[in-house]
Design a protein around this motif. Structure first.
Motif, PDB file in Angstrom:
ATOM      1  N   GLY A  19      -5.795 -18.220 -29.773  1.00  0.00           N
ATOM      2  CA  GLY A  19      -6.657 -17.900 -28.690  1.00  0.00           C
ATOM      3  C   GLY A  19      -8.158 -18.113 -29.293  1.00  0.00           C
ATOM      4  O   GLY A  19      -8.581 -18.137 -30.485  1.00  0.00           O
ATOM      5  N   PRO A  20      -9.093 -18.108 -28.240  1.00  0.00           N
ATOM      6  CA  PRO A  20     -10.587 -18.154 -28.565  1.00  0.00           C
ATOM      7  C   PRO A  20     -11.095 -16.940 -29.447  1.00  0.00           C
ATOM      8  O   PRO A  20     -10.584 -15.907 -29.458  1.00  0.00           O
ATOM      9  N   ASP A  21     -12.278 -17.223 -30.291  1.00  0.00           N
ATOM     10  CA  ASP A  21     -12.802 -16.068 -30.976  1.00  0.00           C
ATOM     11  C   ASP A  21     -13.693 -15.533 -30.042  1.00  0.00           C
ATOM     12  O   ASP A  21     -14.721 -16.124 -29.598  1.00  0.00           O
ATOM     13  N   LEU A  22     -13.129 -14.220 -29.605  1.00  0.00           N
ATOM     14  CA  LEU A  22     -14.214 -13.332 -28.966  1.00  0.00           C
ATOM     15  C   LEU A  22     -15.512 -13.111 -29.172  1.00  0.00           C
ATOM     16  O   LEU A  22     -16.523 -13.145 -28.362  1.00  0.00           O
ATOM     17  N   LYS A  23     -15.764 -13.364 -30.622  1.00  0.00           N
ATOM     18  CA  LYS A  23     -17.211 -13.045 -31.016  1.00  0.00           C
ATOM     19  C   LYS A  23     -18.129 -14.200 -30.590  1.00  0.00           C
ATOM     20  O   LYS A  23     -19.273 -14.343 -30.526  1.00  0.00           O
ATOM     21  N   SER A  24     -17.468 -15.278 -30.609  1.00  0.00           N
ATOM     22  CA  SER A  24     -18.147 -16.700 -30.287  1.00  0.00           C
ATOM     23  C   SER A  24     -18.937 -16.567 -29.139  1.00  0.00           C
ATOM     24  O   SER A  24     -20.006 -17.516 -28.875  1.00  0.00           O
ATOM     25  N   ARG A  25     -18.679 -15.655 -27.918  1.00  0.00           N
ATOM     26  CA  ARG A  25     -19.545 -15.795 -26.808  1.00  0.00           C
ATOM     27  C   ARG A  25     -20.931 -15.020 -27.100  1.00  0.00           C
ATOM     28  O   ARG A  25     -21.711 -15.335 -26.305  1.00  0.00           O
ATOM     29  N   TYR A  26     -20.999 -14.477 -28.011  1.00  0.00           N
ATOM     30  CA  TYR A  26     -22.598 -13.982 -28.640  1.00  0.00           C
ATOM     31  C   TYR A  26     -23.145 -15.173 -29.367  1.00  0.00           C
ATOM     32  O   TYR A  26     -24.134 -15.045 -30.061  1.00  0.00           O
ATOM     33  N   THR A  27     -22.647 -16.197 -29.766  1.00  0.00           N
ATOM     34  CA  THR A  27     -23.159 -17.276 -30.462  1.00  0.00           C
ATOM     35  C   THR A  27     -24.489 -17.712 -29.727  1.00  0.00           C
ATOM     36  O   THR A  27     -24.509 -17.893 -28.740  1.00  0.00           O
ATOM     37  N   TRP A  28     -25.588 -17.788 -30.701  1.00  0.00           N
ATOM     38  CA  TRP A  28     -26.695 -18.088 -29.947  1.00  0.00           C
ATOM     39  C   TRP A  28     -27.043 -19.415 -30.137  1.00  0.00           C
ATOM     40  O   TRP A  28     -27.379 -20.034 -31.458  1.00  0.00           O
ATOM     41  N   ARG A  29     -27.486 -20.302 -29.218  1.00  0.00           N
ATOM     42  CA  ARG A  29     -28.004 -21.486 -29.419  1.00  0.00           C
ATOM     43  C   ARG A  29     -29.383 -21.685 -29.816  1.00  0.00           C
ATOM     44  O   ARG A  29     -30.297 -20.713 -29.487  1.00  0.00           O
ATOM     45  N   VAL A  30     -29.534 -22.572 -30.683  1.00  0.00           N
ATOM     46  CA  VAL A  30     -31.099 -22.722 -31.192  1.00  0.00           C
ATOM     47  C   VAL A  30     -31.540 -24.295 -30.733  1.00  0.00           C
ATOM     48  O   VAL A  30     -30.951 -25.279 -30.859  1.00  0.00           O
ATOM     49  N   GLY A  31     -32.662 -24.084 -30.045  1.00  0.00           N
ATOM     50  CA  GLY A  31     -33.207 -25.446 -29.440  1.00  0.00           C
ATOM     51  C   GLY A  31     -32.496 -25.492 -28.071  1.00  0.00           C
ATOM     52  O   GLY A  31     -31.710 -24.731 -27.446  1.00  0.00           O
ATOM     53  N   PRO A  32     -33.117 -26.637 -27.397  1.00  0.00           N
ATOM     54  CA  PRO A  32     -32.647 -27.074 -25.989  1.00  0.00           C
ATOM     55  C   PRO A  32     -31.055 -27.494 -25.808  1.00  0.00           C
ATOM     56  O   PRO A  32     -30.617 -27.785 -26.946  1.00  0.00           O
ATOM     57  N   ARG A  33     -30.578 -27.045 -24.731  1.00  0.00           N
ATOM     58  CA  ARG A  33     -29.325 -27.543 -24.425  1.00  0.00           C
ATOM     59  C   ARG A  33     -29.285 -29.149 -24.128  1.00  0.00           C
ATOM     60  O   ARG A  33     -30.359 -29.688 -23.644  1.00  0.00           O
ATOM     61  N   PRO A  34     -28.284 -29.952 -24.673  1.00  0.00           N
ATOM     62  CA  PRO A  34     -28.153 -31.244 -24.407  1.00  0.00           C
ATOM     63  C   PRO A  34     -28.170 -31.754 -22.726  1.00  0.00           C
ATOM     64  O   PRO A  34     -27.428 -31.065 -22.074  1.00  0.00           O
ATOM     65  N   SER A  35     -28.781 -32.930 -22.170  1.00  0.00           N
ATOM     66  CA  SER A  35     -28.647 -32.955 -20.879  1.00  0.00           C
ATOM     67  C   SER A  35     -27.085 -33.657 -20.581  1.00  0.00           C
ATOM     68  O   SER A  35     -26.716 -33.489 -19.481  1.00  0.00           O
TER      69      SER A  35
END
Length: 78
Positions: A19-35
């Motif tokens: 299953g998914p890695d539970l800590k990945s929900r705290y991964t922080w995006r750097v820069g703007p999100r793609p449109s």
């Protein structure tokens, strides 16, 4: 690798994540999100853990420092 792990005696086998890695929900995006993206689930709103009011400021600061470091190193390589 998983084949090798399963060949170990049962009492020596590590737990293989599923299953998914539970800590990945705290991964922080750097820069703007793609449109436009094919991976909307990877561009969800960031999660700020309870009890860490300075989380956004600190994470944005670290992200900016990492980008700046890469940009400086890139200049020296090229």
């Amino acid at each position: 690798m998983q084949k090798k792990l399963r060949a170990l005696p049962k009492d020596r086998q590590p737990k293989i994540p599923t299953g998914p890695d539970l800590k990945s929900r705290y991964t922080w995006r750097v820069g703007p999100r793609p449109s436009k993206t094919q991976f909307k689930e990877l561009n969800s709103e960031p999660v700020i853990p309870e009890g860490f009011p300075e989380w956004k400021k600190i994470m944005d600061s670290w992200g900016s420092k990492m980008i700046s470091t890469v940009e400086v190193c890139h200049c020296y390589i090229n």
